[in-house]
Enzyme design. Structure first.
Site, mmCIF file in Angstrom:
data_model
loop_
_atom_site.group_PDB
_atom_site.id
_atom_site.type_symbol
_atom_site.label_atom_id
_atom_site.label_comp_id
_atom_site.label_asym_id
_atom_site.label_seq_id
_atom_site.Cartn_x
_atom_site.Cartn_y
_atom_site.Cartn_z
ATOM 1 N N GLU A 1 -52.791 -56.436 -21.491
ATOM 2 C CA GLU A 1 -53.782 -56.561 -22.319
ATOM 3 C C GLU A 1 -55.322 -57.011 -21.899
ATOM 4 O OE1 GLU A 1 -54.047 -54.161 -24.511
ATOM 5 O OE2 GLU A 1 -52.406 -53.719 -25.972
ATOM 6 N N ASP B 1 -60.133 -50.664 -24.357
ATOM 7 C CA ASP B 1 -60.193 -52.327 -23.838
ATOM 8 C C ASP B 1 -59.606 -52.974 -22.021
ATOM 9 O OD1 ASP B 1 -57.142 -52.183 -23.817
ATOM 10 O OD2 ASP B 1 -56.661 -53.192 -25.178
ATOM 11 N N HIS C 1 -56.889 -51.679 -20.226
ATOM 12 C CA HIS C 1 -55.661 -52.016 -19.863
ATOM 13 C C HIS C 1 -55.356 -51.425 -19.132
ATOM 14 C CE1 HIS C 1 -53.518 -49.796 -23.544
ATOM 15 N NE2 HIS C 1 -53.809 -48.920 -22.464
ATOM 16 N N ASP D 1 -44.472 -48.055 -17.887
ATOM 17 C CA ASP D 1 -44.919 -49.362 -19.355
ATOM 18 C C ASP D 1 -42.895 -48.219 -20.233
ATOM 19 O OD1 ASP D 1 -46.291 -47.856 -19.637
ATOM 20 O OD2 ASP D 1 -47.761 -48.586 -20.020
HETATM 21 P P1 PGA Z 1 -54.577 -42.560 -23.113
HETATM 22 O O1 PGA Z 1 -53.864 -43.577 -23.068
HETATM 23 O O2 PGA Z 1 -54.338 -41.729 -22.210
HETATM 24 O O3 PGA Z 1 -53.585 -41.675 -24.294
HETATM 25 O O4 PGA Z 1 -55.762 -42.330 -23.843
HETATM 26 C C1 PGA Z 1 -54.599 -44.225 -21.589
HETATM 27 C C2 PGA Z 1 -54.308 -45.366 -21.831
HETATM 28 O O5 PGA Z 1 -53.960 -46.684 -23.019
HETATM 29 O O6 PGA Z 1 -53.593 -46.311 -20.816
#
Ligand code: PGA
Length: 241
Positions: free
Chosen positions: A139, A132, A134, A65
């Site tokens: 999302e 959440d 994701h 992404d």
């Molecule tokens: P993080 O994010 O590795 O910074 O905890 C993970 C994500 O949002 O997929």
């Protein structure tokens, strides 16, 4: 799902490296992720490259992404993140790396990314997980059949990522371009790492909940080769694993 329980972030990174290193060979196609989660793994890949000369010159990469609207060389663009933390340090040629485009004609960028991916076979897709549930920036509620698309970030995700923008006096962007759930499921193998208590609910939903678009990561229950590395904090709500 193959579930590996470890103590903490450091052990999670080491286990992830053990899994990943089998795939680091000429011709491999790696699906890569950003965020705090993969940093320990990337540091181990860099260390191995520096100490053992492991060759990355024929490895190709596709990132999950990118934020919408950040200049390519903005410190917090995922393009910059990947170059700073991995690509430049292990010598992956620029033309072998791919990050979705978050500038210009976004629909065209998504289409082009999916067209490229349709010709590829991602050997292993690395994933973190959002609080959440994701994966990528898919999302809750994202249809499972979507390919690469533009998405609005939830308030939770923007809050979770604000720490990266605070010292710049900026706010987390409101949108991103992300591989879709269907894009992620097309990878031959998936490796998801989750550490810290703030991921515990997402991990519970992913592993012990129903497969539901409300917890995007739960779709991985249907993936034929998915390894999940979980530390004590992230695993603390699991009842049957
Ligand atoms: P993080 O994010 O590795 O910074 O905890 C993970 C994500 O949002 O997929």
């Amino acid at each position: 799902m193959k579930i590996i329980r470890v103590k903490n972030y450091e052990e999670a990174s080491e286990k992830a490296y053990e899994v990943m290193k089998e795939f680091i060979k000429p011709g491999a196609v790696l699906g890569l992720a950003t965020g705090s989660t993969p940093l320990g793994l990337y540091a181990l890949m860099v260390k191995d490259h520096e100490e053992n000369g492991t060759d990355y010159s024929q490895i190709r990469t596709f990132n999950l992404d990118e934020y919408v609207g950040l200049p390519l060389h903005h410190r917090e663009s995922y393009y910059s993140f990947m170059h700073t933390n991995l690509f430049n340090k292990v010598g992956i040629p620029e033309e072998n790396t791919h990050v979705p485009g978050g500038l210009g004609d976004l629909e065209a960028n998504c289409k082009a990314y999916d067209e490229m991916l349709a010709k590829e076979s991602v050997d292993i897709q690395l994933l973190g997980i959002g609080a959440d549930g994701h994966i990528g920036f898919n999302e809750p509620g994202t249809p499972f059949n979507l390919g690469t698309h533009v998405t609005d970030l939830t308030e939770q995700t923007r809050k979770d990522n604000q720490r990266f923008f605070n010292d710049l006096g900026e706010e987390t962007p409101t949108q991103a371009v992300t591989m879709g759930p269907a894009t992620i499921m097309a990878a031959k193998n998936v490796l998801l790492i989750a550490t810290g208590e703030n991921k515990a609910e997402a991990i519970k939903g992913m592993i012990e909940g129903p497969v539901s678009e409300e917890c995007q990561a739960s779709l991985l229950q249907n993936h034929p080769s998915c390894t999940v590395i979980i530390d004590e904090g992230a695993g603390k709500l699991l009842e049957n694993h």
